[in-house]
Design an enzyme around this catalytic site. Structure first.
Site, short mmCIF file in Angstrom:
data_model
loop_
_atom_site.label_atom_id
_atom_site.label_comp_id
_atom_site.label_asym_id
_atom_site.label_seq_id
_atom_site.Cartn_x
_atom_site.Cartn_y
_atom_site.Cartn_z
N GLU A 222 39.29 36.64 32.06
CA GLU A 222 39.39 36.45 33.74
C GLU A 222 38.16 37.06 34.21
OE1 GLU A 222 41.27 35.11 35.40
OE2 GLU A 222 40.85 35.85 37.57
N HIS B 252 31.27 37.10 14.87
CA HIS B 252 31.24 35.97 14.31
C HIS B 252 30.71 34.57 14.89
CE1 HIS B 252 34.00 37.78 11.62
NE2 HIS B 252 34.77 38.36 12.56
N LYS C 7 36.14 34.32 36.74
CA LYS C 7 35.57 34.70 38.29
C LYS C 7 34.34 34.26 38.28
CE LYS C 7 38.64 34.77 40.06
NZ LYS C 7 39.62 34.36 39.16
N TRP D 187 55.61 33.16 55.54
CA TRP D 187 55.28 32.76 54.19
C TRP D 187 56.68 33.45 53.55
CZ3 TRP D 187 51.69 30.82 50.91
CH2 TRP D 187 51.65 31.35 49.92
N ASN E 36 57.73 40.96 59.50
CA ASN E 36 56.84 40.64 58.43
C ASN E 36 56.82 41.82 57.46
OD1 ASN E 36 54.72 39.73 56.92
ND2 ASN E 36 53.19 40.56 58.09
N LYS F 128 42.23 24.66 45.34
CA LYS F 128 43.22 25.84 44.98
C LYS F 128 43.95 25.56 44.19
CE LYS F 128 44.48 30.17 45.79
NZ LYS F 128 43.71 31.16 45.11
N GLU G 201 33.19 30.60 38.36
CA GLU G 201 33.75 29.65 39.16
C GLU G 201 33.30 29.73 40.50
OE1 GLU G 201 37.83 29.72 40.00
OE2 GLU G 201 38.19 31.92 39.67
C1 AGP Z 1 41.47 30.89 39.42
O1 AGP Z 1 40.72 31.52 40.11
C2 AGP Z 1 41.54 29.40 39.78
N1 AGP Z 1 41.86 29.18 41.09
C3 AGP Z 1 42.38 28.49 38.75
O2 AGP Z 1 41.87 28.69 37.25
C4 AGP Z 1 43.94 28.85 38.92
O3 AGP Z 1 44.23 29.97 38.37
C5 AGP Z 1 44.64 27.63 38.23
O4 AGP Z 1 44.35 26.29 38.84
C6 AGP Z 1 46.14 27.74 38.16
O5 AGP Z 1 46.59 27.67 39.31
P1 AGP Z 1 48.14 28.24 39.70
O6 AGP Z 1 48.02 29.76 39.33
O7 AGP Z 1 48.26 27.84 40.98
O8 AGP Z 1 49.09 27.38 38.59
#
Ligand code: AGP
Length: 609
Positions: free
Chosen positions: A482, A505, A486, A75, A101, A604, A489
């Site tokens: 955030e 408001h 979390k 990585w 590593n 992801k 999602e």
């Molecule tokens: C956040 O938990 C999500 N996985 C998603 O909002 C993510 O942050 C967004 O797609 C941006 O991805 P990136 O940071 O790889 O650009």
């Protein structure tokens, strides 16, 4: 976070090493390699750029006879994922092979010193310096050569090394980066994590920091930092493979939440020069250009956008720069006048998000310089930006960003302070104070994580609610956003993040006893205003969960539940206050039977617009 393997036994090492790497693929997969020493003392090495499928292909035609060897799946942290940067790395004459590593913080200085003594380098990695150090210190005893070399290394390492003159010896050492020894029947397996060889043995020894391992045909020995032999009783590991890959955690997301101290520490580790000033090798931002900057424009998506939202407050306060921040997918539809006097900061864990990439291209088309804050070395965004700041969170398997978010925040603090220093906005005293507090954030994150039980109790209490409101002010506002993201999602519940002052408001109309409000209310300059907002919420009968500074008696009296974080500087609280929210989202989702690592409808990395 890479995958390391080592083998010494009576089987052909090539197959055993590859098998172990395959089981560590989740730890890193952008380049890989294997070295095997033949009984005649020939060092056979195969290295590829690409994942383990590429290595498998390269190994098919490779004769690598021998029963001693080491392997690595990478990585990337320093140097793009090319063949030259793939491990194992060799010394000048190809007698010594090393896999590693971790992050060697002083590798640039070491490399220059070694080069001045005639050492010839082939890669851009920090790891190669280890091979040349061992070369310098080798006088027939590989273990002693490694021990002497360790004394020159600053930073985290899990190192395994072999020497062609000693085909029956493998040496290894660790500091802040795990290494295990698997004990078979007359054979030994070394790895950066148990999953590599759980199918070969259940008996493992977990090396401790500062220890050095020597494996040979007659057995193994472990010595401590003082050189004295230490003994460890082998542990019977009864995990199944799946649990082992998650380090014993139920899910990758939980493992990654708990990896945050390391992610933040590693992101900070290689960003300072020997005098303690911030130095980011790939930043490519001349001091003069920094001083002439007119504005910063931040472009990102999702969680990365929230890191950018925090950065807005930091750039304004420490660098005295106006900041424009925009959701990447909207950036291109605004006629945002971006010029060469602007610095565009693109934030992306993956470095492949199409919306953000489109923003980067649009900004460059309009003549702006672009810096990318990215976790994946060599990703598309790093190749298109003018400069890069790498987070070193390691691979994030869970779809929901956690450790990469706190690592992004750490990177933002450094960028904002660096700009502030260059523009005269951060005094020496203030700089030392902020850097000092940044350095102690990892143990403070550990302290927050120890408060997990209180979060679990909250999750159990509110798991049946359908709507949540997250409120924060100033740098607490990005945290509220955030926390809401979390929760929604991974638990599929409706949650909104809002500036606390904005609640009256409109959103306050939502509140009743079934709509919990999560208030980010550490002791800071907006604390009293947050208390007022909490009172307003309570007056509508809604329950309040506060994230507060440990020992705050006032907030405990007026809130239904409190999740504590240790005290820190006002601008640094977000790194701590987001952690209970990550855990809250995780445990609510688990209680609701959701797949937290792969939530429905989500990917992801979003590589489509
Ligand atoms: C956040 O938990 C999500 N996985 C998603 O909002 C993510 O942050 C967004 O797609 C941006 O991805 P990136 O940071 O790889 O650009």
């Amino acid at each position: 976070m890479c995958g390391i393997t080592g083998y010494l036994g009576d089987r052909q090492a090539k197959a055993v090493l590859f098998e172990g790497l395959r089981r560590l693929e989740y730890r890193g997969y952008d380049s890989a390699g294997i070295c095997v020493i033949s009984p005649e003392g020939e060092m056979g090495c195969v290295r590829v750029s690409g994942n383990l499928d590429a290595l498998a292909g390269a190994l098919e035609g490779a004769e690598l006879p021998g029963t001693t060897g080491i392997g690595h799946t990478r990585w990337a942290t320093h140097g793009p994922p090319t063949v030259e940067n793939a491990h194992p790395h060799l010394d000048c004459d190809g007698n010594i092979a090393v896999v590693h590593n971790g992050i060697i913080e002083n590798f640039v200085k070491l490399k220059h010193s070694l080069q001045s003594r005639g050492h010839r380098f082939k890669s851009q990695t920090d790891t190669e310096t280890i091979a040349h150090l061992i070369e310098e210190n080798y006088h027939g005893d590989l273990a002693e050569a490694l021990r002497l070399s360790l004394g020159e290394l600053a930073g985290a390492y899990g190192i395994v090394a072999v020497h062609r003159d000693n085909p029956d010896v493998i040496v290894a050492a660790r500091r802040d980066s795990p290494l295990v020894l698997g004990i078979g029947d007359g054979e030994y397996f070394i790895a950066s994590a148990v999953p590599a060889y759980l199918t070969r043995t259940r008996r493992f020894i977990f090396l401790e920091d500062g220890e050095l391992l020597v494996v040979n045909r007659s057995g193994y020995s472990i010595s401590g930092p003082d050189g004295r032999e230490v003994s460890h009783r082998p542990v019977e590991v009864d995990w199944d493979i799946d649990a082992a890959e998650k380090g014993g955690y139920d899910d990758f997301m939980l493992k990654e939440i708990f990896e945050q101290p390391r992610a933040v520490a590693d992101t900070l580790a290689d960003k300072f020069d020997s005098s303690g000033e911030i130095e980011v090798e790939e930043l490519c931002l001349e001091p003069e250009a920094a001083r002439e900057l007119r504005r910063i424009v931040v472009v990102a998506c999702g969680t990365s956008y929230h890191a950018g939202l925090l950065a807005k407050y930091l750039f304004e306060r420490w660098a005295a720069l106006p900041v424009e921040i925009e959701i990447a997918s909207e950036f291109r539809y605004r006629n945002l006048v971006v010029t060469g006097d602007d610095l565009v900061v693109a934030v992306s864990q993956s470095g492949e998000t199409m919306d953000t990439l489109a923003g980067v291209r649009e900004a460059k088309r309009r003549g702006a310089s672009v810096i990318a804050v990215v976790n994946v070395v060599g990703s598309q965004m790093t190749r298109e930006a003018d400069g890069v700041i790498y987070t070193h969170a390691g691979p994030e398997v869970g779809v929901a960003a956690t450790k990469t978010f706190t690592a992004q925040m750490a990177a933002m603090y450094l960028l904002a302070m660096h700009l502030g220093r260059l523009r005269g906005g951060v005094s020496d005293e203030k700089y030392r104070m902020i850097v000092g507090e940044l350095q102690v954030l990892p143990p403070k994150i550990e302290e927050v994580l120890e408060g997990r039980d209180a979060v679990i109790a909250c999750a159990e209490k509110y798991q049946h609610c359908r709507d949540f409101l997250f409120l924060g002010r100033s740098v607490g506002y990005p945290v509220a956003m955030e926390g809401a993201l979390k929760l929604k999602e991974i638990s599929y519940l409706h949650a909104e993040g809002y500036p606390a002052g904005e609640m009256k408001h409109g959103p306050i109309a939502l509140l009743d006893k079934d709509v919990p409000v999560v208030a980010i209310a550490p002791r800071n300059s907006v604390y009293d205003k947050m208390i007022s907002n909490i009172e307003e919420v309570k007056a509508r009968g809604a329950p309040v969960v506060a994230v507060a500074t440990r020992g705050d008696p006032e907030i405990e009296e007026i809130c239904d539940d409190v999740l504590w974080v240790p005290e820190t500087m006002e601008m640094l609280y977000p790194v701590l206050t987001v952690v209970p929210l990550q855990l809250f989202a995780y445990y609510v989702a688990k209680l609701r039977g959701c797949n937290v690592d792969q939530p429905r409808n989500l990917a992801k990395t979003v590589t489509v617009e």
